[in-house]
Design a protein around this motif. Structure first.
Motif, short mmCIF file in Angstrom:
data_model
loop_
_atom_site.label_atom_id
_atom_site.label_comp_id
_atom_site.label_asym_id
_atom_site.label_seq_id
_atom_site.Cartn_x
_atom_site.Cartn_y
_atom_site.Cartn_z
N VAL A 148 23.02 -4.13 -2.77
CA VAL A 148 21.63 -4.34 -3.17
C VAL A 148 21.49 -3.88 -4.61
CG1 VAL A 148 19.22 -3.77 -2.71
CG2 VAL A 148 20.80 -4.09 -0.80
N ASN A 149 20.98 -4.75 -5.44
CA ASN A 149 20.81 -4.48 -6.87
C ASN A 149 19.36 -4.09 -7.13
OD1 ASN A 149 23.55 -5.39 -7.51
ND2 ASN A 149 22.77 -7.39 -6.92
N VAL A 150 19.18 -2.78 -7.42
CA VAL A 150 17.85 -2.23 -7.70
C VAL A 150 17.81 -1.92 -9.19
CG1 VAL A 150 16.22 -0.39 -7.13
CG2 VAL A 150 17.82 -1.21 -5.39
N PRO A 151 16.72 -2.27 -9.89
CA PRO A 151 16.65 -1.94 -11.31
C PRO A 151 16.84 -0.44 -11.56
CG PRO A 151 14.85 -3.41 -10.70
CD PRO A 151 15.53 -2.98 -9.42
N GLU A 152 17.56 -0.12 -12.62
CA GLU A 152 17.83 1.27 -12.97
C GLU A 152 16.53 2.03 -13.19
OE1 GLU A 152 20.11 3.72 -16.48
OE2 GLU A 152 20.83 1.71 -15.98
N GLY A 153 16.45 3.22 -12.61
CA GLY A 153 15.28 4.07 -12.76
C GLY A 153 14.20 3.82 -11.72
N PHE A 154 14.48 2.93 -10.78
CA PHE A 154 13.48 2.60 -9.76
C PHE A 154 14.05 2.80 -8.36
CE2 PHE A 154 12.03 0.42 -13.50
CZ PHE A 154 10.66 0.61 -13.48
N VAL A 166 9.96 -8.20 -3.95
CA VAL A 166 10.66 -9.36 -3.40
C VAL A 166 12.13 -9.02 -3.29
CG1 VAL A 166 10.96 -10.48 -5.66
CG2 VAL A 166 11.07 -11.84 -3.60
N VAL A 167 12.72 -9.43 -2.17
CA VAL A 167 14.17 -9.32 -1.99
C VAL A 167 14.71 -10.74 -2.02
CG1 VAL A 167 14.18 -7.11 -0.79
CG2 VAL A 167 13.91 -9.19 0.53
N LYS A 168 15.77 -10.94 -2.78
CA LYS A 168 16.33 -12.28 -2.96
C LYS A 168 17.82 -12.24 -2.64
CE LYS A 168 16.73 -15.94 -6.42
NZ LYS A 168 15.78 -16.91 -5.94
N VAL A 169 18.27 -13.20 -1.81
CA VAL A 169 19.70 -13.33 -1.50
C VAL A 169 20.35 -14.02 -2.69
CG1 VAL A 169 21.40 -14.25 0.10
CG2 VAL A 169 19.14 -13.59 0.96
N VAL A 170 21.27 -13.32 -3.37
CA VAL A 170 21.94 -13.89 -4.55
C VAL A 170 23.38 -14.28 -4.26
CG1 VAL A 170 20.42 -12.79 -6.22
CG2 VAL A 170 22.48 -11.60 -5.46
N GLU A 174 24.65 -9.96 -0.61
CA GLU A 174 24.21 -9.35 -1.87
C GLU A 174 22.77 -9.77 -2.12
OE1 GLU A 174 25.27 -8.79 -6.60
OE2 GLU A 174 26.54 -10.08 -5.37
N TRP A 175 21.94 -8.77 -2.42
CA TRP A 175 20.51 -8.97 -2.61
C TRP A 175 20.07 -8.36 -3.93
CZ3 TRP A 175 17.19 -10.55 1.66
CH2 TRP A 175 17.86 -10.77 2.87
N ASP A 176 19.06 -8.95 -4.55
CA ASP A 176 18.37 -8.35 -5.69
C ASP A 176 16.98 -7.94 -5.23
OD1 ASP A 176 20.50 -8.88 -7.36
OD2 ASP A 176 19.49 -10.45 -8.51
N ILE A 177 16.48 -6.82 -5.78
CA ILE A 177 15.11 -6.38 -5.51
C ILE A 177 14.37 -6.37 -6.84
CG2 ILE A 177 13.63 -4.50 -4.75
CD1 ILE A 177 15.80 -3.56 -2.90
N GLU A 178 13.16 -6.90 -6.82
CA GLU A 178 12.32 -6.85 -8.02
C GLU A 178 10.87 -6.76 -7.58
OE1 GLU A 178 11.79 -11.14 -9.67
OE2 GLU A 178 13.87 -10.96 -9.01
#
Length: 188
Positions: A148-154, A166-170, A174-178
């Motif tokens: 899971v890719n979380v923005p740095e500092g969050f 939002v969670v996105k299947v990339v 593997e998921w991105d969170i934004e």
């Protein structure tokens, strides 16, 4: 003037010996005249008579009854605006959640556990939106086999009431969170 050939081939019988300078010049002159005639009097193009589109398939028809296609037209990814409510304190997304909007209303928040692809094969590019509609945050959790890719500092959680993430299947597992995420506490 007719083009003079040295050898025999698809063009017919050649003369069997080298061309004279006059024959070479004559060949160039003949070709130049033919090209000039085309430039001076270009042939009429075969224009498009009509274009049909059925669903995502487009076919082009020319005036001489030639058809091109069908071609598949590109289309934007459809993100349906289906809103549903999660009133429990835990939630595990299912296949039907792909590209959906979830309002988490439990006052104690909601822990959303992202599934492994082996158990819920959400297609790559799927997105799920989670909105914090209760007092405590929506927290994203996941098994160790998922990246899971979380923005740095969050943190992987909403930043407050009415925040949405939002969670996105990339890729597979593997998921991105934004979104409006809570910041890490750097004062401790």
């Amino acid at each position: 003037m007719t083009i003079v050939y040295r050898t025999t081939g698809a063009w017919g019988i050649g003369q069997g010996y080298n061309l004279t300078a006059l024959q070479v010049d004559g060949n160039f002159y003949d070709l130049d005249q033919r090209i000039q005639a085309i430039e001076d009097n270009p042939p009429e193009p075969v224009n498009i008579s009509n274009i049909t589109v059925v669903g995502t398939q487009m076919t082009i028809y020319l005036e001489d009854a030639t058809e091109f296609g069908p071609f598949t037209l590109p289309q934007a990814n459809f993100r349906p605006s289906i809103v549903s409510t999660i009133s429990t304190s835990t939630y595990a997304p299912v296949l039907a959640d792909a590209n959906r909007y979830k309002r988490c209303t439990n006052a104690a928040g909601c822990i959303v556990t992202l599934p492994l692809n082996a158990s819920v094969a959400l297609p790559v590019d799927s997105e799920i939106y989670f909105r914090q509609a209760g007092a405590d945050p929506v927290v994203i959790d996941w098994p160790t086999d998922i990246t899971v890719n979380v923005p740095e500092g969050f943190l992987p959680q909403t930043a407050g009431v009415n925040a949405t993430l939002v969670v996105k299947v990339v890729a597979v597992d593997e998921w991105d969170i934004e979104g409006r995420l809570a910041q890490e506490d750097v004062t401790a």
